[in-house]
Design a protein around this motif. Structure first.
Motif, PDB file in Angstrom:
ATOM      1  N   ALA A 149       0.831  -1.214   0.000  1.00 53.47           N
ATOM      2  CA  ALA A 149       0.000   0.000   0.000  1.00 53.47           C
ATOM      3  C   ALA A 149       0.865   1.264   0.000  1.00 53.47           C
ATOM      4  N   VAL A 150       1.926   1.250  -0.815  1.00 55.78           N
ATOM      5  CA  VAL A 150       2.778   2.430  -0.927  1.00 55.78           C
ATOM      6  C   VAL A 150       2.210   3.385  -1.970  1.00 55.78           C
ATOM      7  N   GLY A 151       2.644   4.642  -1.902  1.00 59.13           N
ATOM      8  CA  GLY A 151       2.323   5.621  -2.918  1.00 59.13           C
ATOM      9  C   GLY A 151       3.469   5.732  -3.907  1.00 59.13           C
ATOM     10  N   LEU A 152       3.154   6.172  -5.125  1.00 59.79           N
ATOM     11  CA  LEU A 152       4.140   6.231  -6.198  1.00 59.79           C
ATOM     12  C   LEU A 152       3.968   7.517  -6.991  1.00 59.79           C
ATOM     13  N   SER A 153       5.078   8.175  -7.295  1.00 57.78           N
ATOM     14  CA  SER A 153       5.072   9.321  -8.200  1.00 57.78           C
ATOM     15  C   SER A 153       6.457   9.463  -8.804  1.00 57.78           C
ATOM     16  N   HIS A 154       6.562  10.279  -9.845  1.00 58.73           N
ATOM     17  CA  HIS A 154       7.843  10.590 -10.475  1.00 58.73           C
ATOM     18  C   HIS A 154       8.079  12.091 -10.352  1.00 58.73           C
ATOM     19  N   LEU A 155       9.323  12.472 -10.075  1.00 56.23           N
ATOM     20  CA  LEU A 155       9.656  13.882  -9.879  1.00 56.23           C
ATOM     21  C   LEU A 155      10.843  14.293 -10.734  1.00 56.23           C
ATOM     22  N   SER A 156      10.740  15.475 -11.308  1.00 55.32           N
ATOM     23  CA  SER A 156      11.886  16.156 -11.902  1.00 55.32           C
ATOM     24  C   SER A 156      12.180  17.354 -11.018  1.00 55.32           C
ATOM     25  N   ALA A 157      13.329  17.360 -10.368  1.00 53.55           N
ATOM     26  CA  ALA A 157      13.632  18.385  -9.374  1.00 53.55           C
ATOM     27  C   ALA A 157      13.611  19.773  -9.998  1.00 53.55           C
ATOM     28  N   TYR A 158      13.079  20.735  -9.253  1.00 50.81           N
ATOM     29  CA  TYR A 158      13.055  22.123  -9.716  1.00 50.81           C
ATOM     30  C   TYR A 158      14.477  22.613  -9.994  1.00 50.81           C
ATOM     31  N   ASP A 159      14.608  23.465 -11.012  1.00 53.62           N
ATOM     32  CA  ASP A 159      15.900  24.088 -11.282  1.00 53.62           C
ATOM     33  C   ASP A 159      15.890  25.564 -10.880  1.00 53.62           C
ATOM     34  N   TRP A 160      14.926  25.968 -10.054  1.00 58.02           N
ATOM     35  CA  TRP A 160      14.863  27.337  -9.550  1.00 58.02           C
ATOM     36  C   TRP A 160      15.966  27.560  -8.507  1.00 58.02           C
ATOM     37  N   GLU A 161      16.709  28.641  -8.662  1.00 53.75           N
ATOM     38  CA  GLU A 161      17.759  28.961  -7.702  1.00 53.75           C
ATOM     39  C   GLU A 161      17.162  29.637  -6.477  1.00 53.75           C
ATOM     40  N   ALA A 162      17.575  29.203  -5.297  1.00 50.91           N
ATOM     41  CA  ALA A 162      17.078  29.754  -4.040  1.00 50.91           C
ATOM     42  C   ALA A 162      18.039  30.808  -3.507  1.00 50.91           C
ATOM     43  N   ALA A 163      17.695  31.369  -2.356  1.00 54.52           N
ATOM     44  CA  ALA A 163      18.466  32.464  -1.780  1.00 54.52           C
ATOM     45  C   ALA A 163      19.905  32.077  -1.479  1.00 54.52           C
ATOM     46  N   ASP A 164      20.166  30.802  -1.209  1.00 60.39           N
ATOM     47  CA  ASP A 164      21.523  30.361  -0.901  1.00 60.39           C
ATOM     48  C   ASP A 164      22.274  29.879  -2.138  1.00 60.39           C
ATOM     49  N   GLY A 165      21.709  30.124  -3.336  1.00 59.53           N
ATOM     50  CA  GLY A 165      22.374  29.742  -4.576  1.00 59.53           C
ATOM     51  C   GLY A 165      22.153  28.304  -4.990  1.00 59.53           C
ATOM     52  N   VAL A 166      21.359  27.543  -4.212  1.00 60.80           N
ATOM     53  CA  VAL A 166      21.089  26.138  -4.501  1.00 60.80           C
ATOM     54  C   VAL A 166      19.782  26.027  -5.276  1.00 60.80           C
ATOM     55  N   CYS A 167      19.774  25.206  -6.305  1.00 61.25           N
ATOM     56  CA  CYS A 167      18.555  24.951  -7.067  1.00 61.25           C
ATOM     57  C   CYS A 167      17.868  23.705  -6.502  1.00 61.25           C
TER      58      CYS A 167
END
Length: 253
Positions: A16-34
């Motif tokens: 009874a697990v959940g399943l999804s696929h993700l493409s990580a955001y490429d938005w840059e955050a305040a610390d320079g990390v996307c």
């Protein structure tokens, strides 16, 4: 002859697990990390199975801060209460396996918003909820939500790296307060989903031990396709499946 009872939910995924696929955001955050919006789950363990690209998952837990590299073939998982932030390093693509399908969709996730947002449920809900649709307005709201979560996350990480786990524990407590009223509904979903799946296995073992195999006459196969592609999730663009036990996509909350 002893037979196992029917499932509480119609043929959920294994465990009874959940399943999804993700493409990580490429938005840059305040610390320079996307990357995505840091958050935790209250009662669900989450696993990342990396299928493409590279990146990392940053985690905060009482045992410290970790930056776990991700590459194709990597599997990383984190238990309830662990703050996690998906980091984009280039084409990162992940299949997410989520414990207790139905609970995350019912709100078992709290963003690392600053304390003043967490203090008021209505303020939190307004900051956490995206408008319907998938256009520019939804994207802008997802970006604002991510930035607000990173703002609170960086304060937690700074304190934890300095040896002070107090702010993280206070965030965990605030998250628990925010979801407390949802617990009766979560308990219902758990009983019909993950608990029912485990009990069904127990009933099948009992049947086999007693010489019964009638439940095998109900054997069948299933197939599913994504029901939505590229939705705006917590960690990235999300492909979703309408599977037994799910309600609303938790990453849109």
């Amino acid at each position: 002859m002893v037979s196992a009872p029917g499932p509480a939910l119609p043929h959920p995924l294994p465990g009874a697990v959940g399943l999804s696929h993700l493409s990580a955001y490429d938005w840059e955050a305040a610390d320079g990390v996307c990357g995505g919006s840091p958050h935790l789950h209250l009662v669900c363990t989450e696993a990342y199975v990396v299928t493409g690209g590279r990146g990392a998952v940053q985690t905060l837990s009482p045992d410290g801060y970790r930056d776990i590299p991700l590459r194709p073939g990597s599997v990383a998982w984190f238990t309830p209460g662990t703050v996690h932030r998906m980091v984009q390093g280039g084409g990162l693509r992940i299949t997410v396996l989520m414990q207790n399908s139905g609970l995350p969709e019912a709100g078992d996730a709290v963003f690392t918003f600053p304390p003043e947002v967490l203090a008021d449920p209505r303020t939190y809900e307004a900051a956490a909820t995206l408008p319907p649709g998938g256009g520019a307005g939804t994207e802008a709201a997802a970006l604002r939500r991510r930035d607000l979560a990173v703002e609170g996350y960086l304060l937690l990480r700074q304190a934890l790296v300095a040896g002070d786990a107090g702010p993280l524990r206070e965030f965990q407590r605030a998250a628990a307060r925010l979801v407390r009223e949802k617990v009766p509904r979560w308990r219902e979903l758990w009983r019909c989903g993950a608990l029912a799946a485990a009990e069904r296995t127990g009933a099948q073992l009992d049947a086999l031990a007693a010489g019964g195999d009638d439940y095998l006459a109900d054997a069948t196969a299933h197939r599913s396709e994504p029901t939505r592609l590229g939705g705006f999730g917590m960690c990235g663009r999300r492909d979703e499946y309408a599977l037994p036990g799910a309600t609303l996509p938790y990453e849109d909350r």
